[in-house]
Design a protein around this motif. Sequence first.
Motif, PDB file in Angstrom:
ATOM      1  N   TYR A 287      11.820  17.553  -4.896  1.00  0.00           N
ATOM      2  CA  TYR A 287      11.397  16.156  -4.832  1.00  0.00           C
ATOM      3  C   TYR A 287      12.636  15.300  -4.554  1.00  0.00           C
ATOM      4  O   TYR A 287      13.611  15.347  -5.323  1.00  0.00           O
ATOM      5  CB  TYR A 287      10.752  15.699  -6.143  1.00  0.00           C
ATOM      6  N   VAL A 288      12.584  14.525  -3.481  1.00  0.00           N
ATOM      7  CA  VAL A 288      13.753  13.748  -3.064  1.00  0.00           C
ATOM      8  C   VAL A 288      13.300  12.323  -2.731  1.00  0.00           C
ATOM      9  O   VAL A 288      12.405  12.122  -1.912  1.00  0.00           O
ATOM     10  CB  VAL A 288      14.437  14.376  -1.838  1.00  0.00           C
ATOM     11  N   VAL A 289      13.942  11.337  -3.371  1.00  0.00           N
ATOM     12  CA  VAL A 289      13.554   9.938  -3.182  1.00  0.00           C
ATOM     13  C   VAL A 289      14.797   9.073  -3.020  1.00  0.00           C
ATOM     14  O   VAL A 289      15.794   9.266  -3.728  1.00  0.00           O
ATOM     15  CB  VAL A 289      12.727   9.420  -4.381  1.00  0.00           C
ATOM     16  N   THR A 290      14.742   8.122  -2.092  1.00  0.00           N
ATOM     17  CA  THR A 290      15.716   7.043  -2.034  1.00  0.00           C
ATOM     18  C   THR A 290      14.964   5.727  -1.929  1.00  0.00           C
ATOM     19  O   THR A 290      13.875   5.662  -1.334  1.00  0.00           O
ATOM     20  CB  THR A 290      16.677   7.191  -0.843  1.00  0.00           C
ATOM     21  N   GLY A 291      15.521   4.684  -2.517  1.00  0.00           N
ATOM     22  CA  GLY A 291      14.897   3.372  -2.418  1.00  0.00           C
ATOM     23  C   GLY A 291      15.255   2.645  -1.143  1.00  0.00           C
ATOM     24  O   GLY A 291      14.650   1.637  -0.804  1.00  0.00           O
ATOM     25  N   THR A 292      16.255   3.148  -0.422  1.00  0.00           N
ATOM     26  CA  THR A 292      16.712   2.515   0.815  1.00  0.00           C
ATOM     27  C   THR A 292      15.801   2.922   1.968  1.00  0.00           C
ATOM     28  O   THR A 292      15.498   4.112   2.116  1.00  0.00           O
ATOM     29  CB  THR A 292      18.164   2.930   1.118  1.00  0.00           C
ATOM     30  N   PRO A 293      15.382   1.970   2.807  1.00  0.00           N
ATOM     31  CA  PRO A 293      14.500   2.321   3.930  1.00  0.00           C
ATOM     32  C   PRO A 293      15.210   3.212   4.956  1.00  0.00           C
ATOM     33  O   PRO A 293      16.429   3.213   5.058  1.00  0.00           O
ATOM     34  CB  PRO A 293      14.161   0.956   4.554  1.00  0.00           C
ATOM     35  N   GLY A 294      14.417   3.980   5.721  1.00  0.00           N
ATOM     36  CA  GLY A 294      14.984   4.775   6.806  1.00  0.00           C
ATOM     37  C   GLY A 294      14.291   6.109   6.987  1.00  0.00           C
ATOM     38  O   GLY A 294      14.481   7.020   6.175  1.00  0.00           O
ATOM     39  N   LYS A 295      13.495   6.232   8.056  1.00  0.00           N
ATOM     40  CA  LYS A 295      12.811   7.493   8.336  1.00  0.00           C
ATOM     41  C   LYS A 295      13.809   8.600   8.680  1.00  0.00           C
ATOM     42  O   LYS A 295      13.517   9.784   8.528  1.00  0.00           O
ATOM     43  CB  LYS A 295      11.818   7.307   9.480  1.00  0.00           C
ATOM     44  N   LYS A 296      14.985   8.206   9.172  1.00  0.00           N
ATOM     45  CA  LYS A 296      16.006   9.203   9.493  1.00  0.00           C
ATOM     46  C   LYS A 296      16.384  10.020   8.257  1.00  0.00           C
ATOM     47  O   LYS A 296      16.705  11.198   8.346  1.00  0.00           O
ATOM     48  CB  LYS A 296      17.239   8.503  10.063  1.00  0.00           C
ATOM     49  N   PHE A 297      16.331   9.375   7.094  1.00  0.00           N
ATOM     50  CA  PHE A 297      16.626  10.066   5.844  1.00  0.00           C
ATOM     51  C   PHE A 297      15.636  11.201   5.610  1.00  0.00           C
ATOM     52  O   PHE A 297      16.022  12.329   5.278  1.00  0.00           O
ATOM     53  CB  PHE A 297      16.590   9.075   4.681  1.00  0.00           C
ATOM     54  N   GLU A 298      14.366  10.916   5.784  1.00  0.00           N
ATOM     55  CA  GLU A 298      13.349  11.936   5.559  1.00  0.00           C
ATOM     56  C   GLU A 298      13.527  13.117   6.514  1.00  0.00           C
ATOM     57  O   GLU A 298      13.365  14.278   6.122  1.00  0.00           O
ATOM     58  CB  GLU A 298      11.960  11.318   5.695  1.00  0.00           C
ATOM     59  N   LYS A 299      13.868  12.828   7.764  1.00  0.00           N
ATOM     60  CA  LYS A 299      14.083  13.898   8.739  1.00  0.00           C
ATOM     61  C   LYS A 299      15.266  14.775   8.347  1.00  0.00           C
ATOM     62  O   LYS A 299      15.204  16.002   8.472  1.00  0.00           O
ATOM     63  CB  LYS A 299      14.298  13.300  10.130  1.00  0.00           C
TER      64      LYS A 299
END
Length: 457
Positions: free
Chosen positions: A340-352
């Motif tokens: 499970y990995v979460v960040t509060g900062t926006p950015g779809k690049k993070f998910e990729k």
Amino acid sequence: MLLRHTPTEVAERKSLAINPAKTCQPIGAMYAALGIKGCLPHSHGSQGCCSYHRSTLTRHYKEPISAATSSFTEGASVFGGQANLLQAINNIFTVYDPEVIAVHTTCLSETIGDDLKQIAAKAISEGKVPEGKTIIGAPTPSYVGSHVTGFSNMVKAMAQLAEETDKKNGKVNIIPGWVEPSDMEEIKRLATLIGVEITLFPDTSGVLNAPLTGEYHMFPNGGVTVEELKEAGQATGTLALGEWCSADAARWLDAKRKVPCTVLDMPFGLAATDRFIDTLRTIAGASIPESITTERGQLVDLISDMHQYFYGKRVAIFGDPDQVISMCEFLRSIDMYPVYVVTGTPGKKFEKRIKAITADMPFEVKVKAKGDMFLMHQWMKNEPVDLIIGNTYGKYMARDEDTPFLRWGFPILDRQGHQYFPTVGYKGGLRLLEKVLDLLLARKDRDAPQETFELVL
């Protein structure tokens, strides 16, 4: 009861964040500004905003954080804060005599539409800025991005001090991203061992981990100087450690000052540190000393010796995108599963990036950018983990789920040491693994029945 009413059924939420895994832009801008020598951060907004940002940084670093504010009242909130900021600039240079005032906006001043560049130019033309002193500014509205965004915006403002030149001084600019003062010290130490002369900005080492000497100094001796920032355009190259925190400033230097840049992951763990060391060596045309090779070997040795305790452990991790990406890669390298990995900062690049790093796992990772800890807690309630990694706010989930918890990231409000002990580089990797091992083995001891409670594990 804490969070025990968190439901297991996950519902789609678009307009509501519960326990967000981030804080606001001005905190990041304030932290970055503290990495300039002789700098007084200035919050262009209300006193309440500035007090919150100062108190959060003070609680994390256990150091008094100095910052000024434009102290908006009703009039400034309606008609704009130019008069307040002009008066503040005059007062600050007269009373406190900093080398730099680093102004960041707040939601209020951004909504009004105050123009920092225009106000700074007016202050200079009216003689409110003494000769040899500097003002920089960054737009940091809290309704956009996160504290990471604010940090990046202020660092870009620092980069814009670089002067146009055809000279080259042989140095390498390193933009470390949002890491601890101890991590900045470690980056400088590694560069020194390789024999590379660097300009590190920002640099909060010696500022937020300064020794207690019994003598008071308004401005600590640490930090990057304005002169070094002006000479950043003379560097042979720039290393930006982290796409979210550091890349914008590095790319500005590349485009506007012709300083080629390389964007790397933050050097947490083995592989990311390898890339950092190798890139620094290549840029500088240097060789790797035996001392660094030894440090790397020690980290590999610990991984080899203790691998059986890491293998297959499920991890929930939340925090800032640059840090979490490198940490997830490190966890996978020792056969732990960041499920499970979460960040509060926006950015779809993070998910990729996270999905690419975890592609070899036997099950698909659950990852969310612009997510919150409530969602992570729901995931854990449906399927537990062996370890939680994140800032202090994760302690409530850890207590409710009776799960070992590694405090890492920002802010850490209930523990000490993060500003003194690095977690970047090979030495930092050793410390991270030692902390993880201590948690896992303490749990193993706690849960072991009498017949398997061993003296040696």
